[in-house]
Scaffold this active site. Sequence first.
Site, PDB file in Angstrom:
ATOM      1  N   GLU A 286       0.791  -1.123  -0.004  1.00  0.00           N
ATOM      2  CA  GLU A 286      -0.092   0.307   0.037  1.00  0.00           C
ATOM      3  C   GLU A 286       0.825   1.093  -0.060  1.00  0.00           C
ATOM      4  OE1 GLU A 286      -0.472  -2.668   1.861  1.00  0.00           O
ATOM      5  OE2 GLU A 286      -2.503  -3.073   1.078  1.00  0.00           O
TER       6      GLU A 286
ATOM      7  N   HIS B 285     -11.090  -6.163   8.171  1.00  0.00           N
ATOM      8  CA  HIS B 285     -11.917  -6.068   7.028  1.00  0.00           C
ATOM      9  C   HIS B 285     -12.998  -5.224   7.532  1.00  0.00           C
ATOM     10  CE1 HIS B 285      -9.191  -9.268   5.938  1.00  0.00           C
ATOM     11  NE2 HIS B 285      -9.445  -9.071   4.612  1.00  0.00           N
TER      12      HIS B 285
END
Lengths: 540, 348
Positions: free
Chosen positions: A69, A138
């Site tokens: 990321e 998540h």
Amino acid sequence: MTDTVATPPVTERSVVEAVRAELRALLRDDDRVVLLGEDIGPLGGVFRATDGLLQEFGEDRVIDTPMAELSIVGVAIGMALRGLRPIAEIQFGDFIFAAADQILSEAAKIRFRTRGEWSVPLVIRATWGAGIHGGLYHSQSIEAVFSHYPGLKVVAASNPADAAGLLRAAVEDPDPVIVLEHKLVYRKIRGAVPDPLPVVPIGKAAVVRPGSDVTVFAYGAMVHESLSAAERLAQDGGPDVEVVDLRTLLPLDRETIVASAARTGRVVVVHEDSRTMGLGAEISAIVHEGCFDQLAAPVTRVTMPDVAGIPFSSSLESALLPHAGHIVDAVRALANRHRGAAAQPAARPDVSSYHDSSAPQASMSTTVEIDGLDDRVELTAHLVTAAAAALADLPDANGYWTARGIVHRDGANIEVVEPDETGTRGRGVVVADAEDLSPLGAARALQRAREGAAVTAADPTFTLVVPGGAATSGTPRVRDGQSAAVQAGAPVAAVVSDGAGLRFARQITLTVSVDHRVLDGAGSARILETMKRTLEDRRS
Amino acid sequence: MTDWQDEAPGLSADDLLRGYAAMVRCRRLEAKGWDLVRQNKVHFAIASPGHEGAAAGYALAMAAGRDHLSTHYRDVAALLLLGMTPVTLLSTLYGNSLGVSGGRQPYGYWGAAHLKVLSGTGPQPNTLTHAVGVAAAAKLLHADEVTWMAFGDGGSSRGEFHEGLNFSAIHRLPIVFVCENNGYCQSVPQAKQSAQPDVALHAAGYGIPGVIVDGMDVLAVYRAARDARARSARGEGPTLIEAKTYRYLANTSNDDDRKYRTREEVTAARERDPIPAFAKWLTDAGIADAERLAEIDAAADAEIAEAQRTAESAPLADPAEAQQHTYATAVGTTGTGAAAAVTAGGSR
């Protein structure tokens, strides 16, 4: 997915379909637009937001990146510096913190630190939010972290038209914009997407349900919980709720927020992010700065509690997330609040009124400051300790009336009633002074009693109604075979004048009812005084 | 008669003298800067001395005006070669309105859009992925340019280094990485940053060439940089150059290097000083005699003295600007002047 971007069906779309169609339009309309992220190529993204785009626009413009990321964002910053309009995707917002240095130290600051010589027209799309059984990594709400950083903009749509319109606005914006896409609404929420699509301006909230009594501010999935709470209240003849979808979280639309709060005078902020330093705090500050004089009550927050994560198990997940029922309760409690006064009696039935009793009764109330007792379980334990002190102080209270006379019992035998969601039924547990009734001992005794352990006092003489799953207040009724009942109302924030000026304090109202054949008004007052002193002396 | 051209391919005598002058100007400018710190006229300085050969070496290989650069903070020699003026550099030291960013960034956090120098940052080497992104954009735009990323050996310890090199290698991007390895990341020696001494060895792991050169030899750095640029321009992707160099001063004016390295070590490294070494090469090659070089030295002294007078008298940044440039257009509570920030519980 059976539908493809090549044949956009109708204007009725799910949120993720609207995002995909808009990404396609952006790639088509502007050669500078480039997508980069994990699994956005042949797979089309794990939520299919980029399905078909690689095939249509090629791998120069739809770039599958390494699982990294930091470089997704860092490389996108460089592309933006060189004149492109990159759209970086962070597959799950939970993973964005690997890129936080690039977002917070770089993207947010480059315009400022170069005095406008360089700018970063970057879009970071990140999925967020709970409710999909994603577990700790998540499910997170990440908005408060990024909304704290000047230089960034943060948007969070709740419906397809806003998702598409805000995405376009983000790409057209000359500064970095984090576009939060809620995973739960991706497919659950469908709606009309106008064609041509109007850009949804960044920084503008929307009143999605006008109302006159209480304003609820929400964003993302919580907009839908708020709307459903508003409808439920409307059907029950409850308060008329205005729901404002914030849509942009940084910068917040102060004008719309203050205008609505000033109109209704009562504000609930709902977010699924945890409470402390969440957006609710900032919105509360904006409301107070903007229209303090129009407020009828303090701002109320309905949020996830300050826990470290969203667990995987659906029972644990739903125990933490706000839902419409919480919002209904908060709105009802707030509608009963009046400035400068403690909570007024609720319109709902008294918690203990299902107890049949023929006893002649009398009641009185007092308010108690409970700052520091934020946790419900802890408050309950302290209330038990206070009730035990009252019983020790007034042995008559630990008795009951019979036709043959008053029967006195030893010790403290307390029935603790915790109201459930409906507020009309209570679950009773019994604790007795064979136990250690210090707050810690009371908490243990309550826990054992809840688990069904044998108790030494089968016939309690004293009922204590504690704040439970529903916000309750009102006048308790004494059961047959008991001397008194004390009900503790839901904690409220109140303005207190104590000679040194005005201040806010957390309060509960204690209301005692006594069987007049056992105790008189002096006994009632003594019970309240002892409980109040026990609860408040705890602080010194 | 021009044997030296084998050692400086593609460079004219003027180019070489410009390179020498940049190294000398850097050395004099920073000596002035450290004096100003001791005089308590400025707050903070970062040291380039020792790195002039590495910085000038790669800058001589750049296509000025086309190539983008993210500098190491010790690359004042490169910035001078690209056209940044001593007034700008010294004004940055003073934090005044004439400096880079008009007083926002400290000395060392370089950047200049008109010179295609990307904005520098505090966390090193956070601009590495920016440079990779610039190179990716240039490739997508079919632009005839190469991007340069210079950084210190400490930067190779961070994930930024790994992720950036990896991405650039996957896409064969037109970028040259120059690691100026001076053996210390502030106080921590190379041996405690990595189990092996050569940053360039990492290149193999990404499938790109890694080249080790003597960073005290400006022309060795130049030649490696020139080859790497040509390779990138041919579409063959990035190169990692490691220039072994040495820093003569403490890490910054706030550092005390006696705590972590011996005076003997510093004195020995002074024997390899890139400036006298280049001066010798220039005279040996017959490009300039000692008098010509002395003129360059004297000109540098005069230029720096004049620049320092200008910088010292330049106005500080206007406080009215302090809230500007967070966004292109002022939004919310920012950029609206002092009122929003100052009136807590304010009037809005």
